[in-house]
Design a protein around this motif. Sequence first.
Motif, mmCIF file in Angstrom:
data_model
loop_
_atom_site.group_PDB
_atom_site.id
_atom_site.type_symbol
_atom_site.label_atom_id
_atom_site.label_comp_id
_atom_site.label_asym_id
_atom_site.label_seq_id
_atom_site.Cartn_x
_atom_site.Cartn_y
_atom_site.Cartn_z
ATOM 1 N N ASP A 1 -114.321 -23.663 -28.389
ATOM 2 C CA ASP A 1 -113.423 -24.827 -28.320
ATOM 3 C C ASP A 1 -112.217 -24.706 -29.238
ATOM 4 O O ASP A 1 -111.529 -25.688 -29.505
ATOM 5 C CB ASP A 1 -114.187 -26.110 -28.656
ATOM 6 C CG ASP A 1 -114.545 -26.212 -30.132
ATOM 7 O OD1 ASP A 1 -114.701 -25.155 -30.783
ATOM 8 O OD2 ASP A 1 -114.663 -27.342 -30.637
ATOM 9 N N MET A 2 -111.948 -23.484 -29.720
ATOM 10 C CA MET A 2 -110.770 -23.261 -30.549
ATOM 11 C C MET A 2 -109.720 -22.475 -29.759
ATOM 12 O O MET A 2 -109.200 -21.459 -30.216
ATOM 13 C CB MET A 2 -111.151 -22.540 -31.841
ATOM 14 C CG MET A 2 -111.892 -23.420 -32.834
ATOM 15 S SD MET A 2 -112.492 -22.489 -34.281
ATOM 16 C CE MET A 2 -110.994 -21.666 -34.845
ATOM 17 N N ALA A 3 -109.445 -22.944 -28.553
ATOM 18 C CA ALA A 3 -108.447 -22.351 -27.652
ATOM 19 C C ALA A 3 -108.942 -21.073 -26.980
ATOM 20 O O ALA A 3 -108.185 -20.410 -26.285
ATOM 21 C CB ALA A 3 -107.122 -22.079 -28.373
ATOM 22 N N SER B 1 -102.717 -29.302 -28.666
ATOM 23 C CA SER B 1 -103.948 -28.849 -29.318
ATOM 24 C C SER B 1 -104.466 -29.879 -30.314
ATOM 25 O O SER B 1 -103.709 -30.679 -30.854
ATOM 26 C CB SER B 1 -103.692 -27.538 -30.082
ATOM 27 O OG SER B 1 -103.167 -26.529 -29.253
ATOM 28 N N GLN C 1 -108.027 -26.017 -32.715
ATOM 29 C CA GLN C 1 -107.383 -25.203 -31.686
ATOM 30 C C GLN C 1 -106.062 -24.641 -32.181
ATOM 31 O O GLN C 1 -105.734 -23.477 -31.938
ATOM 32 C CB GLN C 1 -107.168 -26.032 -30.418
ATOM 33 C CG GLN C 1 -108.432 -26.366 -29.664
ATOM 34 C CD GLN C 1 -108.224 -27.424 -28.605
ATOM 35 O OE1 GLN C 1 -107.299 -28.231 -28.676
ATOM 36 N NE2 GLN C 1 -109.104 -27.446 -27.616
ATOM 37 N N GLN D 1 -111.787 -16.211 -31.919
ATOM 38 C CA GLN D 1 -110.716 -16.998 -31.307
ATOM 39 C C GLN D 1 -109.438 -16.941 -32.136
ATOM 40 O O GLN D 1 -108.334 -16.946 -31.584
ATOM 41 C CB GLN D 1 -111.194 -18.440 -31.105
ATOM 42 C CG GLN D 1 -112.268 -18.523 -30.017
ATOM 43 C CD GLN D 1 -112.857 -19.912 -29.872
ATOM 44 O OE1 GLN D 1 -112.331 -20.739 -29.140
ATOM 45 N NE2 GLN D 1 -113.947 -20.173 -30.580
#
Length: 280
Positions: A163-165, A104, A108, A135
């Motif tokens: 885009d944070m997992a 990550s 993330q 998220q």
Amino acid sequence: MSASSNERIIVTIEGGVADVRLNRPDKMNALDQAMFDALIETGEQLARMQDLRAVVLSGEGRAFCAGLDMGRMAGMLSGDGGSSESESESIGGGRLGKRTNGISNRPQYACMVWRELPVPVFAAVHGVAFGGGLQVALGADVRYVAPDTKVSVMEMKWGLVPDMAGMVLTRGLVRPDVLRELVYSARVLSGTEACELGLATYVADDPRAAALEAARQVAQKNPDAVRAAKRLMAVVERGDNAAILQAESDEQDRLVGSPNQREAVLANMEKRAPRFNPAR
């Protein structure tokens, strides 16, 4: 009981349950650099605690988390992603591709650290959970939401993508076509609809009370078996059939006949509360 706090997160631990509260109520717990740092540092500290049994993640004030702080959002207009060098390392400026924490990048990992904790994490979501805030909640194993909670995969509103997992953490929770529609539209859901679609697990009038009760129930179980179950679920989510079957066997081999497993059997046979040792 023990307690700790920093500027952004308060932690209280009792009976092996960590009560973790995002603590920026004046900004609806929005994600600034200090909050990113606090999420990661708190998660890493909890991961090292052998006596930890479960975690409850919630937000102080009117909301769980309103998403990315508007100051950071404004910083994107200049192309540097923020006002400091540390912030530009985390977001914007083409630097997000750099892996800083295992597989990550740092934003993330602020979500993945909760999924990677060795014990179950229960999120209690009220008010709003937008964008990055959602998220963070998705990093938990189980999510309790109030029926009137407002939830949104909101990044498209700002011309962005999750885009944070989020793409990892929604896998298996939401039908692919439904997830596409939520990402494309950025529409706001109620807690009830979020539960119906798979973004939440249960609807509760008092999510934090429900999450704490669930965590306390888990804390009464064999801690070795609970941690083994979490490891096993991680394999299920990413592995093929052979890997899953092998992991089942390996985890059970480690549990059968172990001190805590024997204690679970004896406590049930003797109709008493179990007295478990810290997890191995």
